[in-house]
Design a protein around this motif. Structure first.
Motif, PDB file in Angstrom:
ATOM      1  N   GLY A   1       5.840  -0.782  -9.746  1.00 39.41           N
ATOM      2  CA  GLY A   1       4.617  -0.520  -8.849  1.00 39.41           C
ATOM      3  C   GLY A   1       3.508  -0.190  -9.810  1.00 39.41           C
TER       4      GLY A   1
ATOM      5  N   SER B   1       2.110  -3.378 -11.708  1.00 39.14           N
ATOM      6  CA  SER B   1       1.435  -4.119 -11.221  1.00 39.14           C
ATOM      7  C   SER B   1       0.557  -3.964 -10.436  1.00 39.14           C
ATOM      8  CB  SER B   1       2.787  -4.799 -10.499  1.00 39.14           C
ATOM      9  OG  SER B   1       3.172  -3.781  -9.385  1.00 39.14           O
ATOM     10  N   ILE B   2       0.050  -2.726  -9.752  1.00 38.56           N
ATOM     11  CA  ILE B   2      -1.402  -2.618  -9.357  1.00 38.56           C
ATOM     12  C   ILE B   2      -2.538  -2.598 -10.352  1.00 38.56           C
ATOM     13  CG2 ILE B   2      -2.375  -0.562  -8.516  1.00 38.56           C
ATOM     14  CD1 ILE B   2      -0.185   0.293  -6.678  1.00 38.56           C
ATOM     15  N   GLN B   3      -2.172  -1.954 -11.342  1.00 33.53           N
ATOM     16  CA  GLN B   3      -3.327  -2.193 -12.032  1.00 33.53           C
ATOM     17  C   GLN B   3      -3.084  -3.498 -12.470  1.00 33.53           C
ATOM     18  OE1 GLN B   3      -2.196  -0.352 -15.747  1.00 33.53           O
ATOM     19  NE2 GLN B   3      -3.869  -0.437 -17.477  1.00 33.53           N
TER      20      GLN B   3
ATOM     21  N   PHE C   1      -2.882  -6.099 -11.198  1.00 35.85           N
ATOM     22  CA  PHE C   1      -3.712  -6.544  -9.737  1.00 35.85           C
ATOM     23  C   PHE C   1      -4.946  -6.403  -9.722  1.00 35.85           C
ATOM     24  CE2 PHE C   1       0.580  -6.706  -7.134  1.00 35.85           C
ATOM     25  CZ  PHE C   1       0.710  -7.850  -7.052  1.00 35.85           C
ATOM     26  N   ARG C   2      -5.503  -5.014 -10.083  1.00 31.61           N
ATOM     27  CA  ARG C   2      -6.848  -4.252 -10.188  1.00 31.61           C
ATOM     28  C   ARG C   2      -7.398  -5.257 -10.870  1.00 31.61           C
ATOM     29  NH1 ARG C   2      -5.256   1.736  -9.103  1.00 31.61           N
ATOM     30  NH2 ARG C   2      -5.522   1.797  -6.971  1.00 31.61           N
TER      31      ARG C   2
ATOM     32  N   PRO D   1       5.211   0.189  -3.830  1.00 26.84           N
ATOM     33  CA  PRO D   1       3.670   0.041  -4.026  1.00 26.84           C
ATOM     34  C   PRO D   1       3.348  -0.636  -3.034  1.00 26.84           C
ATOM     35  CG  PRO D   1       6.237  -0.241  -5.789  1.00 26.84           C
ATOM     36  CD  PRO D   1       6.894   0.257  -4.456  1.00 26.84           C
ATOM     37  N   SER D   2       3.861  -0.942  -2.040  1.00 27.76           N
ATOM     38  CA  SER D   2       3.336  -1.918  -1.106  1.00 27.76           C
ATOM     39  C   SER D   2       2.193  -0.488  -0.507  1.00 27.76           C
ATOM     40  CB  SER D   2       3.811  -3.173  -0.160  1.00 27.76           C
ATOM     41  OG  SER D   2       4.327  -1.735   0.762  1.00 27.76           O
TER      42      SER D   2
ATOM     43  N   ALA E   1      -0.495   1.046  -2.900  1.00 26.06           N
ATOM     44  CA  ALA E   1      -1.910  -0.304  -3.374  1.00 26.06           C
ATOM     45  C   ALA E   1      -2.564   0.048  -2.137  1.00 26.06           C
ATOM     46  CB  ALA E   1      -0.411  -1.958  -2.807  1.00 26.06           C
TER      47      ALA E   1
ATOM     48  N   THR F   1      -4.401   2.826  -2.018  1.00 23.18           N
ATOM     49  CA  THR F   1      -5.532   2.704  -2.912  1.00 23.18           C
ATOM     50  C   THR F   1      -6.575   1.759  -3.126  1.00 23.18           C
ATOM     51  OG1 THR F   1      -4.372   2.033  -4.467  1.00 23.18           O
ATOM     52  CG2 THR F   1      -4.342   4.587  -4.294  1.00 23.18           C
TER      53      THR F   1
ATOM     54  N   THR G   1      -6.465  -1.371  -2.856  1.00 22.35           N
ATOM     55  CA  THR G   1      -5.721  -2.767  -2.643  1.00 22.35           C
ATOM     56  C   THR G   1      -5.285  -3.738  -1.774  1.00 22.35           C
ATOM     57  OG1 THR G   1      -5.502  -2.102  -5.432  1.00 22.35           O
ATOM     58  CG2 THR G   1      -4.276  -4.179  -4.760  1.00 22.35           C
TER      59      THR G   1
ATOM     60  N   THR H   1      -2.738  -5.866  -0.737  1.00 22.32           N
ATOM     61  CA  THR H   1      -0.920  -6.695  -0.259  1.00 22.32           C
ATOM     62  C   THR H   1      -0.122  -7.295   0.660  1.00 22.32           C
ATOM     63  OG1 THR H   1       0.253  -5.430  -1.120  1.00 22.32           O
ATOM     64  CG2 THR H   1      -1.055  -5.781  -2.899  1.00 22.32           C
TER      65      THR H   1
END
Length: 354
Positions: free
Chosen positions: A83, A86-88, A90-91, A104-105, A108, A111, A113, A115
């Motif tokens: 998580g 990957s989120i970092q 993605f951003r 993580p979904s 995301a 916060t 993002t 997905t």
């Protein structure tokens, strides 16, 4: 017969090139509706940026990289999973999709993002082959979930391990007030180190690392959670599945990924060598042991049960961590459900494991 001048031919060809370029540009700028059928044809030059290390290894050793190439899919692999990373990514717009559990979904979305989950797999005997066990620090005297009262427990709010801790407390009839949650992101062997130094009494540890932990620290032990924790997904930026070119490539990739999971079931030694030995650096014996501990993975015919479990987890986290309630159906792209089921064919899981 009238002859066409060279200048006229050049002008016509130039106009055709400009028209084609304009059409390509228009296609690239078109947003695919999330309810529209997934495109079948992958335009030339389409690139997927994937954080999917295990599947990357399997695709290479099984020869399925040739299937991707034949479908016109070019992959830029990133050694990213989980998580937070990957989120970092993605951003920063450095990644299209990543392999994660289901938590993580949620984070995301919470916060900001957007997905979509495009792949789900399950463990065929999830309670026999858990992803995590609770590592117990030497001298902590924890032999059952009831013994968690008053203990210091490693906790990472935005990771699957954090959600598991809350679910464990719920099962034990305890609240957060009954224990001391120690905020600690699970990266590398941070949880193992925290246990060994007795900074915490209990921490969720990957089942494959339990033997190493217990061997490294005399008096260390572990207990099972009795909770299903086998969620395994591929989630992608919503903008990626809304891009017609990437959506077509993802359709092809989900099919290949499905066959890669099934290949690993049938070739456990090849999987162990390709990923855990060659990529992760484990000895051949340890690599084989890790694969054995992980059990057999299955491709579900339907995502209904997985979505129900995710909703239950989302509701728990919303309550315990003061998040907004969320309908998890908005986080799942079920167009890919049929894609992976079709790729699994007769090996699709239709029972309770799904």
């Amino acid at each position: 017969m009238r002859r066409t001048s060279r200048s006229t031919v050049v002008a016509v060809l130039a106009a055709a090139v400009l028209l084609a370029a304009g059409c390509a540009e228009e296609q690239a700028g078109t947003e695919l509706e999330l309810t529209a059928a997934l495109p079948d044809q992958v335009p030339s030059g389409t690139v997927l940026r994937l954080g999917d290390p295990q599947i990357e290894s399997i695709v290479g050793v099984s020869g399925q990289d040739k299937e991707l190439a034949a479908a016109g899919v070019k992959v830029e692999w990133a050694n990213i999973s989980g998580g937070p990373k990957s989120i970092q990514a993605f951003r920063a717009d450095k990644l299209d999709c990543s392999a994660v559990a289901d938590i993580p979904s949620l984070f995301a979305a919470w916060t900001g993002t957007s997905t979509k989950i495009v792949f789900q797999s399950v463990t065929l005997d999830p309670l026999k082959y858990p992803i995590y066990k609770l590592g117990v620090a030497p001298g902590a005297n924890v032999a059952s979930l009831a013994d968690l009262r008053g203990k210091k427990i490693a906790y990472s709010a935005g990771q699957a391990q954090g959600a598991l801790v809350l679910r464990v407390l719920q099962k034990a009839g305890l609240s957060r007030k009954d224990v001391k949650l120690v905020e600690l992101t699970s990266t590398g062997d941070s949880y193992v180190t925290a246990l060994g130094s007795k900074a915490v009494d209990v921490a969720p540890i990957g089942a494959q690392n339990i033997k190493l932990y217990e061997a490294k620290y005399p008096g260390a032990s572990s207990i099972g959670t009795g909770i299903r924790d086998d969620a395994s997904t591929l989630y992608c930026l919503t903008s990626a599945v809304q891009d017609p070119q990437k959506a077509a490539a993802l359709k092809a990739y989900v099919g290949v990924r499905t066959r890669a999971v099934l290949w690993a079931n049938e070739h456990p030694d090849g999987y162990a060598k390709a990923f855990y030995h060659d990529h992760e650096g484990l000895s051949e014996a340890d690599a084989k042991a890790v694969v054995e501990i992980g059990g057999i993975k299955g491709i579900p015919k339907t995502w209904d049960a997985a979505i129900t479990r995710l909703q239950e987890t989302a509701d728990l986290l919303a309550k315990e961590q003061d998040h907004e309630k969320i309908d998890v159906n908005t986080l799942v792209d079920r167009r890919f459900e049929a894609v992976q089921a079709a790729a699994a064919g007769s090996q699709v899981v239709t029972g309770d494991a799904a």
